[in-house]
Design a protein around this motif. Structure first.
Motif, short mmCIF file in Angstrom:
data_model
loop_
_atom_site.label_atom_id
_atom_site.label_comp_id
_atom_site.label_asym_id
_atom_site.label_seq_id
_atom_site.Cartn_x
_atom_site.Cartn_y
_atom_site.Cartn_z
N LYS A 1 0.66 -1.14 -0.09
CA LYS A 1 0.14 -0.08 -0.03
C LYS A 1 0.84 1.28 0.05
O LYS A 1 0.41 2.24 -0.68
N ALA A 2 2.10 1.44 0.79
CA ALA A 2 2.97 2.48 0.82
C ALA A 2 3.45 2.43 -0.64
O ALA A 2 3.63 3.65 -0.88
N MET A 3 3.82 1.48 -1.43
CA MET A 3 4.31 1.59 -2.60
C MET A 3 3.24 2.26 -3.56
O MET A 3 3.55 2.79 -4.27
N GLU A 4 2.18 1.80 -3.46
CA GLU A 4 1.08 2.19 -4.19
C GLU A 4 0.87 3.83 -3.92
O GLU A 4 0.75 4.57 -5.09
N ALA A 5 0.87 4.24 -2.87
CA ALA A 5 0.64 5.72 -2.39
C ALA A 5 2.02 6.46 -2.84
O ALA A 5 1.74 7.75 -3.12
N SER A 6 2.96 6.05 -3.08
CA SER A 6 4.32 6.61 -3.48
C SER A 6 4.30 7.09 -4.88
O SER A 6 3.57 6.58 -5.60
N ASP A 7 4.91 8.19 -5.14
CA ASP A 7 4.74 8.78 -6.61
C ASP A 7 5.87 8.10 -7.29
O ASP A 7 6.08 8.46 -8.46
N ARG A 8 6.43 7.09 -6.94
CA ARG A 8 7.55 6.57 -7.74
C ARG A 8 7.04 5.28 -8.27
O ARG A 8 6.04 4.91 -7.87
N GLU A 9 7.65 4.72 -9.38
CA GLU A 9 7.23 3.45 -10.03
C GLU A 9 8.09 2.42 -9.67
O GLU A 9 9.57 2.35 -9.95
N PHE A 10 7.72 1.43 -9.02
CA PHE A 10 8.50 0.36 -8.43
C PHE A 10 8.40 -0.90 -9.28
O PHE A 10 9.02 -1.85 -9.04
N GLY A 11 7.79 -0.87 -10.46
CA GLY A 11 7.90 -2.05 -11.57
C GLY A 11 7.34 -3.26 -10.97
O GLY A 11 6.22 -3.17 -10.51
N GLU A 12 8.26 -4.25 -10.89
CA GLU A 12 7.64 -5.56 -10.59
C GLU A 12 7.92 -5.85 -9.07
O GLU A 12 7.96 -6.84 -8.39
N LEU A 13 8.40 -4.83 -8.23
CA LEU A 13 8.96 -5.08 -6.92
C LEU A 13 7.68 -5.45 -5.78
O LEU A 13 7.76 -6.44 -5.27
N PRO A 14 6.47 -4.98 -6.09
CA PRO A 14 5.36 -5.43 -5.17
C PRO A 14 5.18 -6.87 -5.49
O PRO A 14 4.50 -7.50 -4.76
N GLU A 15 5.42 -7.47 -6.58
CA GLU A 15 5.13 -8.89 -6.92
C GLU A 15 6.04 -9.95 -6.17
O GLU A 15 5.65 -10.97 -5.98
N VAL A 16 7.06 -9.19 -5.46
CA VAL A 16 7.88 -10.20 -4.80
C VAL A 16 7.58 -10.20 -3.26
O VAL A 16 8.20 -10.65 -2.35
N LEU A 17 6.54 -9.26 -2.83
CA LEU A 17 5.97 -9.24 -1.46
C LEU A 17 5.36 -10.58 -1.04
O LEU A 17 3.97 -10.49 -0.99
N LYS A 18 5.80 -11.65 -0.81
CA LYS A 18 5.40 -13.00 -0.44
C LYS A 18 6.43 -13.31 0.66
O LYS A 18 7.79 -12.90 0.65
N GLY A 19 5.89 -13.84 1.80
CA GLY A 19 6.74 -14.45 2.79
C GLY A 19 7.19 -13.17 3.68
O GLY A 19 6.82 -12.34 3.82
N ASN A 20 8.45 -13.54 4.20
CA ASN A 20 9.14 -12.60 5.16
C ASN A 20 9.80 -11.58 4.37
O ASN A 20 10.44 -11.77 3.45
N THR A 21 9.57 -10.41 4.65
CA THR A 21 10.28 -9.03 4.03
C THR A 21 10.79 -8.27 4.85
O THR A 21 10.30 -7.80 5.91
N SER A 22 12.20 -7.83 4.67
CA SER A 22 12.86 -6.81 5.34
C SER A 22 13.36 -5.87 4.38
O SER A 22 13.72 -6.12 3.25
N LEU A 23 13.20 -4.58 4.90
CA LEU A 23 13.58 -3.55 4.14
C LEU A 23 15.01 -2.89 4.35
O LEU A 23 15.37 -3.03 5.55
N MET A 24 15.83 -2.71 3.65
CA MET A 24 17.26 -2.10 3.68
C MET A 24 17.13 -0.91 2.84
O MET A 24 16.92 -0.91 1.70
N PHE A 25 17.23 0.35 3.50
CA PHE A 25 17.51 1.69 3.28
C PHE A 25 18.78 2.10 3.29
O PHE A 25 19.67 2.02 4.16
N SER A 26 19.38 2.70 2.16
CA SER A 26 21.05 3.03 2.33
C SER A 26 21.05 4.29 1.33
O SER A 26 20.29 4.47 0.43
N GLU A 27 21.94 5.10 1.49
CA GLU A 27 22.35 6.21 0.70
C GLU A 27 23.33 5.86 -0.62
O GLU A 27 23.35 6.48 -1.55
#
Length: 171
Positions: free
Chosen positions: A60-86
């Motif tokens: 839902k956050a990806m949908e609400a974002s103004d960015r195009e994440f392509g196929e990334l929402p399709e991999v949201l199955k099972g355990n998911t951790s986010l890693m943010f970096s500069e």
């Protein structure tokens, strides 16, 4: 979790997704407490923020974002951790280094500088991505090299006009 709490989480995730140019999705399931602690410590040292999220809230956050994440929402199955970096390749390097002693984390996907990478097989490609600073350094090095050659040739050719012209014609 109430609707209001979910809405707040989605809003926070949307803000983080919008503020970060490098986002990795990884699977850290199956790691024991000690290994998870080691991973979190390694992320902290590498200036990478690690967060475990619910897939539905992240989608839902990806949908609400103004960015195009392509196929990334399709991999949201099972355990998911986010890693943010500069730095674009920092999480990939950390994952690759960490997997020398463990079979996890697995790379599900990545969003690096508007490009989308899906699957663990892209880990080596992500490791080889150069940061902006590394690219600028290489370009400056390439630009300085010919100038240094000409300057050293001018110095060795002497200060006479004929020596300078001979050196320049050779270069």
């Amino acid at each position: 979790m109430t609707r209001e709490e979910k809405a707040n989480v989605i809003q926070d995730l949307t803000t983080q997704l919008g503020d970060s140019s490098t986002i990795y999705l990884a699977d850290i399931s199956g790691l024991d407490a000690v290994t998870t602690s080691d991973l979190r410590r390694a992320c902290f040292k590498a200036d990478i923020r690690l967060a475990v999220v619910k897939n539905t809230l992240l989608a839902k956050a990806m949908e609400a974002s103004d960015r195009e994440f392509g196929e990334l929402p399709e991999v949201l199955k099972g355990n998911t951790s986010l890693m943010f970096s500069e730095v674009g390749n920092a999480p990939a390097k950390l994952i690759k280094n960490f997997r020398k002693k463990s079979d996890r984390p697995l790379l599900k996907g990545a969003f690096v500088e508007e490009a989308v990478y899906i699957g663990d097989e892209n880990l080596d490609a992500l490791v080889s991505i150069k940061s902006k600073e590394e690219m600028i350094g290489e370009i400056i090095g390439l630009l300085q090299s010919p100038a240094k050659n000409v300057i050293s040739g001018l110095k060795s050719g002497g200060s006479k006009l004929s020596g300078i012209l001979k050196t320049l014609s050779e270069k």
